[in-house]
Write a protein that holds these residues in place. Structure first.
Motif, PDB file in Angstrom:
ATOM      1  N   GLN A  80      41.659  36.236  24.813  1.00 57.30           N
ATOM      2  CA  GLN A  80      41.960  35.704  23.480  1.00 57.30           C
ATOM      3  C   GLN A  80      40.685  35.409  22.693  1.00 57.30           C
ATOM      4  OE1 GLN A  80      45.066  35.442  22.204  1.00 57.30           O
ATOM      5  NE2 GLN A  80      45.915  36.289  24.080  1.00 57.30           N
ATOM      6  N   LEU A  81      39.680  34.871  23.380  1.00 60.60           N
ATOM      7  CA  LEU A  81      38.417  34.535  22.700  1.00 60.60           C
ATOM      8  C   LEU A  81      37.717  35.787  22.191  1.00 60.60           C
ATOM      9  CD1 LEU A  81      36.946  31.710  24.979  1.00 60.60           C
ATOM     10  CD2 LEU A  81      37.650  31.500  22.584  1.00 60.60           C
ATOM     11  N   VAL A  82      37.678  36.822  23.018  1.00 60.12           N
ATOM     12  CA  VAL A  82      37.033  38.061  22.584  1.00 60.12           C
ATOM     13  C   VAL A  82      37.792  38.661  21.407  1.00 60.12           C
ATOM     14  CG1 VAL A  82      36.441  40.415  23.253  1.00 60.12           C
ATOM     15  CG2 VAL A  82      36.033  38.547  24.845  1.00 60.12           C
ATOM     16  N   ALA A  83      39.134  38.610  21.474  1.00 64.31           N
ATOM     17  CA  ALA A  83      39.934  39.172  20.386  1.00 64.31           C
ATOM     18  C   ALA A  83      39.708  38.416  19.078  1.00 64.31           C
ATOM     19  CB  ALA A  83      41.412  39.138  20.766  1.00 64.31           C
ATOM     20  N   ARG A  84      39.520  37.098  19.159  1.00 67.94           N
ATOM     21  CA  ARG A  84      39.365  36.286  17.947  1.00 67.94           C
ATOM     22  C   ARG A  84      37.947  36.346  17.378  1.00 67.94           C
ATOM     23  NH1 ARG A  84      43.310  32.420  16.847  1.00 67.94           N
ATOM     24  NH2 ARG A  84      45.009  32.328  18.373  1.00 67.94           N
ATOM     25  N   THR A  85      36.956  36.374  18.261  1.00 69.66           N
ATOM     26  CA  THR A  85      35.562  36.262  17.801  1.00 69.66           C
ATOM     27  C   THR A  85      34.828  37.598  17.805  1.00 69.66           C
ATOM     28  OG1 THR A  85      34.682  35.823  20.028  1.00 69.66           O
ATOM     29  CG2 THR A  85      35.469  33.931  18.762  1.00 69.66           C
ATOM     30  N   GLY A  86      35.289  38.565  18.608  1.00 69.88           N
ATOM     31  CA  GLY A  86      34.559  39.816  18.734  1.00 69.88           C
ATOM     32  C   GLY A  86      33.285  39.678  19.543  1.00 69.88           C
ATOM     33  N   ARG A  87      33.095  38.527  20.191  1.00 69.62           N
ATOM     34  CA  ARG A  87      31.872  38.281  20.979  1.00 69.62           C
ATOM     35  C   ARG A  87      32.209  38.270  22.463  1.00 69.62           C
ATOM     36  NH1 ARG A  87      27.846  35.666  18.213  1.00 69.62           N
ATOM     37  NH2 ARG A  87      26.626  36.287  20.036  1.00 69.62           N
ATOM     38  N   TYR A  88      31.408  38.937  23.262  1.00 68.42           N
ATOM     39  CA  TYR A  88      31.673  38.970  24.696  1.00 68.42           C
ATOM     40  C   TYR A  88      30.465  38.569  25.544  1.00 68.42           C
ATOM     41  CZ  TYR A  88      29.605  43.602  23.911  1.00 68.42           C
ATOM     42  OH  TYR A  88      28.784  44.626  23.518  1.00 68.42           O
ATOM     43  N   LYS A  89      29.250  38.696  25.029  1.00 65.47           N
ATOM     44  CA  LYS A  89      28.083  38.386  25.861  1.00 65.47           C
ATOM     45  C   LYS A  89      28.035  36.922  26.287  1.00 65.47           C
ATOM     46  CE  LYS A  89      23.052  38.736  26.148  1.00 65.47           C
ATOM     47  NZ  LYS A  89      21.799  39.272  25.549  1.00 65.47           N
ATOM     48  N   PRO A  90      28.241  35.937  25.380  1.00 63.33           N
ATOM     49  CA  PRO A  90      28.232  34.539  25.839  1.00 63.33           C
ATOM     50  C   PRO A  90      29.285  34.283  26.913  1.00 63.33           C
ATOM     51  CG  PRO A  90      28.134  34.642  23.445  1.00 63.33           C
ATOM     52  CD  PRO A  90      28.432  36.022  23.920  1.00 63.33           C
ATOM     53  N   LEU A  91      30.429  34.942  26.789  1.00 64.68           N
ATOM     54  CA  LEU A  91      31.501  34.751  27.765  1.00 64.68           C
ATOM     55  C   LEU A  91      31.110  35.332  29.122  1.00 64.68           C
ATOM     56  CD1 LEU A  91      34.336  33.557  27.850  1.00 64.68           C
ATOM     57  CD2 LEU A  91      35.224  35.817  27.284  1.00 64.68           C
ATOM     58  N   ALA A  92      30.547  36.555  29.117  1.00 56.52           N
ATOM     59  CA  ALA A  92      30.119  37.173  30.369  1.00 56.52           C
ATOM     60  C   ALA A  92      29.008  36.363  31.030  1.00 56.52           C
ATOM     61  CB  ALA A  92      29.644  38.599  30.107  1.00 56.52           C
ATOM     62  N   LEU A  93      28.091  35.859  30.220  1.00 55.06           N
ATOM     63  CA  LEU A  93      26.992  35.052  30.751  1.00 55.06           C
ATOM     64  C   LEU A  93      27.514  33.744  31.324  1.00 55.06           C
ATOM     65  CD1 LEU A  93      23.896  35.046  31.002  1.00 55.06           C
ATOM     66  CD2 LEU A  93      23.796  33.876  28.801  1.00 55.06           C
ATOM     67  N   GLY A  94      28.388  33.074  30.559  1.00 53.53           N
ATOM     68  CA  GLY A  94      28.939  31.798  31.018  1.00 53.53           C
ATOM     69  C   GLY A  94      29.774  31.956  32.270  1.00 53.53           C
ATOM     70  N   ALA A  95      30.565  33.027  32.341  1.00 57.52           N
ATOM     71  CA  ALA A  95      31.409  33.252  33.513  1.00 57.52           C
ATOM     72  C   ALA A  95      30.561  33.474  34.768  1.00 57.52           C
ATOM     73  CB  ALA A  95      32.323  34.447  33.283  1.00 57.52           C
ATOM     74  N   SER A  96      29.490  34.238  34.635  1.00 54.90           N
ATOM     75  CA  SER A  96      28.623  34.493  35.795  1.00 54.90           C
ATOM     76  C   SER A  96      27.952  33.208  36.269  1.00 54.90           C
ATOM     77  CB  SER A  96      27.569  35.544  35.434  1.00 54.90           C
ATOM     78  OG  SER A  96      28.174  36.755  35.023  1.00 54.90           O
ATOM     79  N   VAL A  97      27.551  32.359  35.326  1.00 56.44           N
ATOM     80  CA  VAL A  97      26.933  31.077  35.682  1.00 56.44           C
ATOM     81  C   VAL A  97      27.952  30.177  36.378  1.00 56.44           C
ATOM     82  CG1 VAL A  97      25.935  28.951  34.757  1.00 56.44           C
ATOM     83  CG2 VAL A  97      25.181  31.170  33.870  1.00 56.44           C
ATOM     84  N   VAL A  98      29.160  30.095  35.827  1.00 53.77           N
ATOM     85  CA  VAL A  98      30.206  29.260  36.431  1.00 53.77           C
ATOM     86  C   VAL A  98      30.564  29.778  37.822  1.00 53.77           C
ATOM     87  CG1 VAL A  98      32.609  28.501  36.226  1.00 53.77           C
ATOM     88  CG2 VAL A  98      31.125  28.475  34.219  1.00 53.77           C
ATOM     89  N   LEU A  99      30.601  31.097  38.003  1.00 50.29           N
ATOM     90  CA  LEU A  99      30.859  31.660  39.329  1.00 50.29           C
ATOM     91  C   LEU A  99      29.788  31.209  40.315  1.00 50.29           C
ATOM     92  CD1 LEU A  99      32.301  33.522  41.319  1.00 50.29           C
ATOM     93  CD2 LEU A  99      31.035  35.451  40.345  1.00 50.29           C
ATOM     94  N   ALA A 100      28.524  31.251  39.901  1.00 46.56           N
ATOM     95  CA  ALA A 100      27.441  30.793  40.778  1.00 46.56           C
ATOM     96  C   ALA A 100      27.592  29.314  41.110  1.00 46.56           C
ATOM     97  CB  ALA A 100      26.088  31.061  40.114  1.00 46.56           C
ATOM     98  N   ILE A 101      27.978  28.514  40.105  1.00 48.16           N
ATOM     99  CA  ILE A 101      28.177  27.074  40.339  1.00 48.16           C
ATOM    100  C   ILE A 101      29.327  26.844  41.314  1.00 48.16           C
ATOM    101  CG2 ILE A 101      28.875  24.901  39.253  1.00 48.16           C
ATOM    102  CD1 ILE A 101      27.382  25.841  36.737  1.00 48.16           C
ATOM    103  N   GLY A 102      30.436  27.561  41.105  1.00 48.17           N
ATOM    104  CA  GLY A 102      31.578  27.414  41.999  1.00 48.17           C
ATOM    105  C   GLY A 102      31.236  27.777  43.429  1.00 48.17           C
ATOM    106  N   LEU A 103      30.491  28.862  43.615  1.00 48.50           N
ATOM    107  CA  LEU A 103      30.086  29.264  44.963  1.00 48.50           C
ATOM    108  C   LEU A 103      29.112  28.264  45.572  1.00 48.50           C
ATOM    109  CD1 LEU A 103      29.709  33.095  44.339  1.00 48.50           C
ATOM    110  CD2 LEU A 103      31.459  31.983  45.737  1.00 48.50           C
ATOM    111  N   PHE A 104      28.248  27.669  44.725  1.00 51.95           N
ATOM    112  CA  PHE A 104      27.352  26.621  45.226  1.00 51.95           C
ATOM    113  C   PHE A 104      28.159  25.435  45.751  1.00 51.95           C
ATOM    114  CE2 PHE A 104      25.198  22.577  44.303  1.00 51.95           C
ATOM    115  CZ  PHE A 104      24.121  22.682  45.189  1.00 51.95           C
TER     116      PHE A 104
END
Length: 556
Positions: A330-354
């Protein structure tokens, strides 16, 4: 309704028909992903009935092998011949394989029919994603690719639970038969609603040599990674096969560089967005598959959960994945932006695994569930966002090929991640078990006799069921009376060692997730805000541009 102008990313079909197509491809994707995991909890009963304990792992391997190696070929064929015939063929093969698997009377029959089933599933992953890319312009794709990520996560995580319930109620055969009515609906909707037509009137040129060599390269690599579960990296069945596969892969690259219409166009890898997305997806899959495999095992061995219960225990991971996958779309569809989302998701994945790397035998379950939820939040956007990036970065005539290659690297990344995590788990368990036993209140002579008697076999200690009874059963009759009073302390030490070994697999995932973060930093974002012509999305520019494989007869 025809396309308003030729090279637009979306195909103009009436909304009701488009919705039916989306539901059908989602169901097909659900079935294909479900069959990767649903068999796990049915296997003990299957092995008992079909007498195939020595080769039971091939019930998994055969399916994953054929599904993985056929994906890039199906993707290319769908670009050449259109999505509809490829999907119909794949769904038909998948249903035939499912029916025959349920009728199997010998283990070798089940393995062969599972391979046939995987041969059909190989198209359902990449071609379903390519259909989404055909049906919707870049601004709309995000919503539906997010749903794809949610469906993939849902089917992967609930598969073990569904398999356990079906096996315990109506029999293991229905693990396969349940595909038939749902698959028939998928086939019927694709037959009726998906537009006919080919992207070009010219006769397609199929790269038979490239397809053959690609299969020859992937088979030894994937078999070698699978064999790593029971052998060392230096074993010829592991390292030897992987090395052979890499040599053939180098030959494949040479062949493709000279092919007129290659199965895997090497020019794709000169596209920065495509290459970064493929690498990021590869390492993110390496990170993600460790919790999917090792957490259910921890719940069974340490918490004493059944196979079905362990499937429910990872619902927190599922909840985070589904929520973030849908919201990211939904966020990508509304904003047309994907890089902040991909970056944030990868960081959160690292935090979750930590957080998961702090797992211990006495970790409270609510705390563990919260760590799993955070990990799921990080995983959800990854599978949809990188698909969006790839589909927006290549010409329309290569969407099927590009998407299937992304899926291939996702599958291989998961296999590499599991092999590496398994190595980490095994070495850490061997290291921790004597340490934890020595640190307990056990007398040294009991510890020594425990290992000397054969009761300390790792296979026995890491199995499911009553661990205390397994320890006593593995000890010589003469030492059982001496060992029995200390069994609770031994079990506690084993659980602590097992928990530390499981936690160490997430350390490996943290590194992989951080590599994904670094890759995303170098990703160049091209905002997606509406229908985009191929000329605007293709980089580098390629000759002989053609419309989407769904565009040929969309109005029929």
């Amino acid at each position: 309704m025809a396309l308003p102008y030729p090279n637009v990313a979306s195909v103009a079909i009436d909304p009701r028909t488009r919705t039916q197509i989306v539901i059908a491809v989602m169901l097909g994707l659900f079935l294909a992903a479900l069959d990767q995991t649903i068999v796990g909890t049915a296997l003990p009963r299957i092995v008992t009935d079909l007498h195939g304990n020595e080769i039971y792992t091939w019930a998994f391997t055969a399916y994953l092998l054929t599904a993985t190696i056929s994906g890039p070929i199906y993707g290319k064929l769908s670009d050449l011949f259109g999505r509809r015939p490829v999907l119909l063929f794949a769904v038909g093969v998948f249903l035939v394989g499912s029916a025959l698997s349920g009728f199997s009377r010998e283990m070798w029959q089940l393995i062969g029919f599972r391979a046939l089933q995987g041969l059909g599933a190989g198209a359902l992953f990449p071609v379903a994603l390519a259909v989404i890319g055909d049906l919707f312009d870049p601004a709309e794709r995000g919503k539906y690719q997010g749903l794809v990520g949610a469906v993939f996560g849902l089917s992967s995580l609930i598969g073990p639970a569904i398999g356990g319930v079906i096996t315990d109620t109506v029999g293991w055969q229905w693990v396969f038969f349940v595909n038939l009515p749902v698959g028939a609906v998928v086939f019927a909707v694709i037959w009726r609603a998906l537009p006919r037509g080919r992207p070009s009137a010219e006769a397609p040129r199929i790269d038979y040599l490239g397809a053959t060599v690609l299969v020859a390269a992937l088979v030894p690599i994937l078999v070698g990674l699978t064999n790593k579960q029971s052998a060392s990296w230096g074993d010829p069945s592991v390292g030897g096969l992987i090395a052979l596969g890499l040599v053939i892969a180098a030959i494949f690259v040479w062949i493709e560089s000279r092919a007129i219409d290659p199965i895997v166009p090497l020019e794709l890898f000169r596209n920065r967005s495509f290459t970064i997305s493929v690498i990021a997806m590869f390492v993110a899959s390496m990170a993600f598959f460790a919790p999917i495999v090792f957490l259910p095992r921890w719940f069974q061995v340490v918490e004493g959960a059944s196979a079905t219960q362990s499937g429910y225990q990872i619902l927190a991971l599922l909840g985070g994945l589904i929520l973030s996958a849908i919201l990211s779309g939904q966020l990508v569809a509304r904003t047309g932006r994907y890089k902040p989302l991909a970056l944030g998701a990868s960081v959160v994945l690292a935090i979750g695994l930590f957080l998961l790397s702090n797992l211990r035998a006495d970790t409270p379950l609510p705390l563990l569930w919260s760590w799993m939820f955070v990990t799921g939040i990080g995983v959800g956007p990854i599978f949809s966002v990188f698909t969006l990036v790839v589909q927006g970065a290549v010409p329309l005539r290569q969407i099927g090929t590009a998407t299937s290659n992304l899926t291939l690297f996702q599958q291989v990344g998961g296999s590499v991640g599991l092999a590496a995590a398994g190595t980490v788990f095994g070495s850490r368990l061997v290291e921790e078990l004597p340490r934890q036993l020595a640190a307990s209140s056990l007398p040294p002579q009991i510890v020594a006799s425990f290992f000397a008697s054969g009761a300390g076999s790792l296979n026995r200690l890491t199995g499911v069921g009553d661990l205390g009874q397994a320890i006593l059963a593995g000890a010589p009759v003469a030492t059982r009376a001496q060992l029995e009073p200390f069994v609770p302390d031994i079990v506690g030490a084993i659980h602590r060692a097992f928990s530390l070994a499981t936690a160490s697999t997430f350390d490996f995932g943290i590194v992989a997730a951080l590599v994904a973060v670094v890759m995303v930093v170098f990703l160049r974002e091209a905002p997606m805000r509406g229908p985009v012509r191929e000329e605007a999305t293709a980089a580098p520019p390629l000759p002989d541009r053609q419309p989407s494989p769904l565009a040929g007869e969309a109005g029929k």
